[in-house]
Every structure is written in structure tokens, then in C-alpha cells.
Design a protein around this motif. Sequence first.
Motif, short mmCIF file in Angstrom:
data_model
loop_
_atom_site.label_atom_id
_atom_site.label_comp_id
_atom_site.label_asym_id
_atom_site.label_seq_id
_atom_site.Cartn_x
_atom_site.Cartn_y
_atom_site.Cartn_z
N LEU A 103 0.78 -1.28 0.01
CA LEU A 103 0.04 -0.27 0.41
C LEU A 103 0.84 1.22 0.23
CD1 LEU A 103 -2.47 -1.24 2.52
CD2 LEU A 103 -2.92 -1.11 0.15
N THR A 104 1.75 1.38 0.93
CA THR A 104 3.18 2.08 0.95
C THR A 104 3.61 2.65 -0.76
OG1 THR A 104 3.28 2.41 3.04
CG2 THR A 104 5.30 3.52 1.41
N GLU B 242 1.20 4.48 -2.43
CA GLU B 242 0.65 5.33 -2.33
C GLU B 242 1.55 6.31 -2.75
OE1 GLU B 242 -1.14 5.26 2.19
OE2 GLU B 242 0.63 5.39 1.99
N TYR C 220 0.85 7.27 -6.81
CA TYR C 220 0.06 7.56 -6.79
C TYR C 220 0.33 9.48 -6.29
CZ TYR C 220 -3.56 10.31 -6.83
OH TYR C 220 -4.79 11.35 -6.61
N ALA C 221 0.92 9.56 -5.10
CA ALA C 221 1.71 10.90 -5.20
C ALA C 221 2.94 11.04 -6.72
CB ALA C 221 2.57 10.43 -4.13
N THR D 243 -5.05 0.21 -7.90
CA THR D 243 -6.16 0.27 -5.92
C THR D 243 -7.53 -0.81 -6.31
OG1 THR D 243 -7.04 2.58 -6.74
CG2 THR D 243 -4.90 2.44 -5.41
N LEU E 5 -7.64 2.49 0.47
CA LEU E 5 -5.84 2.84 -0.27
C LEU E 5 -7.78 3.68 -2.06
CD1 LEU E 5 -3.60 5.06 -1.19
CD2 LEU E 5 -3.78 2.36 -1.24
N VAL F 156 -7.82 7.39 -3.52
CA VAL F 156 -6.93 8.11 -4.68
C VAL F 156 -8.76 7.96 -5.36
CG1 VAL F 156 -6.40 6.90 -6.74
CG2 VAL F 156 -4.70 6.34 -4.90
N ARG G 3 -4.94 4.97 6.95
CA ARG G 3 -5.26 5.10 5.44
C ARG G 3 -7.23 5.33 5.57
NH1 ARG G 3 -1.36 1.58 5.12
NH2 ARG G 3 0.33 2.36 3.91
N GLN H 117 -7.83 8.31 7.05
CA GLN H 117 -7.45 9.92 6.13
C GLN H 117 -8.62 9.61 4.89
OE1 GLN H 117 -3.44 8.63 4.76
NE2 GLN H 117 -2.86 10.72 3.95
#
Lengths: 118, 416
Positions: free
Chosen positions: B184-185, B188, B191-192, B215, B231, B235, B287, B290
Motif C-alpha cells: 500500500l505504501t 501511495e 500515486y503521489a 487500487t 487506499l 486515490v 488510511r 485519511q
Amino acid sequence: MLYALLIYEDESVYPADRSGPVVDAIRARHMAFIQELGPRRLGGNGLKGTATATSVRTDKGAVSIHDGPFAETKEQLGGFYLIDVPDLDAALALARRVPLAKDGTIEVRPVIAPPPAA
Amino acid sequence: MTNTALDRAVRAAGARVAAALAARYRDLDLAEDGFAEACARAAEVWPRDGTPDDPTAWLYRTADRAVLDALRRRRTRTRLIPEPPPPEPTVEDLMADDNALIPDERLRLIFVCCHPAVAPDARAALTLRLVCGLSTLEIARAFLVSEPTLAQRLTRAKRKIAEAGVPFEIPGPDDWPARLDAVLTTLEIAYAKAHEDAAGTGRHAGYAAEMLELTRVLAELLPQEPEALALAAIVRYAEARRPARLDQDGLMVSLSDQDPARWHRPLIEAAHAYLRQVAMLDGSGRRCWQAALHGTWCARRSLDEPAPWSRVLALYDDALLTLGEDPVLRLNRAVALAEVDGPQAALDQILRLDADRFDGFGPYHAVLADLLRRTGRIDQARAAYTRVLALGPAPAERRWLERRLAALGNGAILSR
């Protein structure tokens, strides 16, 4: 697959003469670990401290002999296991369980396999 | 001239086919080469003979044969004792529904790409290459490195996987939480990179689409994992807001100033659906929280509706309780607090934080600057804005900050 588990610890946790309760305790834990490994263990030993090390260095063809280990580091190589397990995850699972007196690093390195028998 | 039937087939199922081959042969290079050869063959043959009824199966069979040929050639070269060839896929295998044929091969491949033994700077790239099928060039552009650099990174990673004996297996229960978190990291981070391009035009827009797909796949394969579902939600929320992120001058627009009418509603609805699943599973990870925060913002329908600051503040309080004390959470909570209790209350909170810890952290100085400005401490505000700019923010943020700093100087009244 063959892996070497290289044990790095700050050896100052052990007394210089490698005797006493701390050493006895860690030895007992290693014995138990060896039992647990069973036939997966092909070899391995503890090493005496880096104060006992002598290094033979070859540089541009010249060979010289020095008192001390390969390099002065915060953690030192203190022992190793040679194991035979199916894959890296199996090796890592065992590496997690290698006894340490306190903190340390177990480097997991695949061993170059010997050539198949003719 | 492009072969659109082939493009469609590759887009729809290319990653699945490649993943299945990689899992079958335990060799990423062979799988990739075999798949590439199948595509080249298809590009020749399909226009001539017509598109096959089942393009995916055709690609898989052809790639499989190519891999077997390569293996035979390799064995001849190295003169090892020949092993029995791997089993030919049965007709039943190929006729079966695509999803049933190779569902978890892709999951296994994702876990391999994100294995802790793989260099961290290679995980995202490897996942995009092998699971999403992006080209080396596309990935290099997204990560702002040269193509040879990225190609070398990928080669090293694949070699490490092969030499060190990384297994093509889904991790066992003991390793599962840490390994899933690594996956998942990695996503991320990937995606960032896509998100940094706030304008989202051109090549990066396509790359974000790959992240949406990835995802989605992960959520589909792991429906009981709240963090994976979260996640997928995050996204989608972020992508939904993309059209509103910049104003016509290319300046960054803060969340509370974004016009919800410009957000992509269908993506928000899709994100909400994932968030509902997270709630049903009682998800409480970072997450999950978030996603709830994003969801709160994206529930807003228009600028006429007041911004949901009270709810946001409550969410931050919740986060600090559930996830633990964290200076960044405290900082962001202060922003919400300023809206609910006024800037002085927030400033009091911020000043209680350890300034030394935050010295190199841009957002800290930016938040501080804004609160100082709003409580009339102009000189201190100026110093704080100067500090953020000295730390080298991204272009869209830089312009926004420069504007704020300039407005201090000439005494202009800002809208808020």
C-alpha cells in the motif's frame, strides 16, 4: 536454496574473555536455535572477538598483514549460520529468530550453489 | 497505424497475462519477453487474419510458447540437464473465465514487486512496469529520471529477485500486515508522483488512470482489508478533485476554496462506496482515517455550502486518539481549529509544538505564517513565508506562497 546468515552485533555487550552469564545465556539460546533448525542447518560457528582478528590484505599485488578485522565498524561479524531453505522468505523468517544479546543485524546472503555432480 | 483491437486487448488483460506467465515460470524477464513477442506477433497476424474470438487467450498461448522456446534455447546454451517442460495450459484453462484463470497471480506479482528485498526506489517502478504494463519511458518520465537510469533500476531489482530467491508467493499470516503495508505504501508513493502534476494533462493523466486501476484490483482481491479499500477510496477522491486543484493562473487552490462543481462526481461516488465498505469493516488504520477525511471534504456539493471544518476537526481529534500523537496531525488539526475557534486559538496550539523538530518542514512554516498574518503579526508572518520558500516547495505551491508574501508587503487585503 543455500543462505548464509551473517550475525553482526556490537561485541562490547560480551566480556572480552567471552565468559560469564551473558555469554552462557546467548550460547544456550543458540543451542536451542540449532535444535529448531534441525536438518536445515548445514553449518555455522561463533567467532572469537575482533580483538583476536588478523587481516591479510592484498593491494596492487602486495600482501600485508594487519592486526585487527577487515574494518572498524559499529557492529562486528560475530558468527554465522549456513542454512538450506526453499526461498528467501523462509531464510528471513529464520534470520528474525537468530539469537542476539541485544541489537544487531543478520545479513542474509544467498550462497553460490556448488555445481551439480557430474 | 495502431492496431486498436490489440491495444484494447493489451489494456484490458495484458497485465493479467504477464502476471500469469511470471508466476508460472518464476522468471520476470522471460515473462516480459514472451509477452512482448506475443504482442509483436499479434500486430502482424491479427490485421491479416482477423482478431481472434478470445484475444486474451491467444496472447497467453502465444506468449507461453515464446517462453518455452526461450527456455529451450537457454538450456541448449548452458548445457544444463534438461528439466521436463512445464505443463501446457489445458483447453479448459484457456476457456475458463479470465478472472478465474489468473486472479491471484497478479496479487502475488504485486507482493513480489513490493518485497522488502527489493530496493525501495524500485518497488513502485517495478509494479507499474510488470503489473500495469507501463513502458520504461513512461515510468521514467513520471519519476523524473532518465530512461537508462530507470531501466537499470528495474534490471537490478529483477536480478535481486531472481538471485536472492524471492518467492512468488502471497505472504503468510505472520508477515502479512507488514507486507501488505509495504504494498500500500508503494502504491501511495507511485500515486503521489502522478498527483504532483496537479494539472493532470498529458502523460500523467494516463498514469493516474493506472493507479486507479491498480487500487481497484487490490480492493477486489482483498475485500476484507480495510486499508486496501481505503487506499482505493483515497486515490479516487484525490483524482476527483484534480480539475479544481489549480486556478486559471496555475496557482494551487486550497481544499476549502475548491469549487465542488468542478469535481468529478462519479469518482467521488466510487470512492464513497469504498469508504462505506471500510466503515462496515470497522477500519481504523491510518488510511481508513485519511479516506474519511477526504470523504468529508468531497461530500460538499457547492461553494455555497459551508466548509465542513467542525467535522474535519473532530476527525483530527479522532486520529490523534486512535493513531497516536503525531506532530503533523497536530499541525493539520491547528488549521481546522483556526476555522472553528479562530486563528489565535490555533496559533496558541502551534506555538506549543517543538519548533526545532519542524525547522525543515515547509508546511509548518506555511501554517504558522498564515496564522501570524491573520492575528496581525505581519513581520513574523513575512519571516515564516520566507522560510517556506527557502525550503523549495513545488511550483504551484511556490506561486501561491509568493503571492501571499507579496500581499503582506503591500498591505493588500486578501479574501480571507
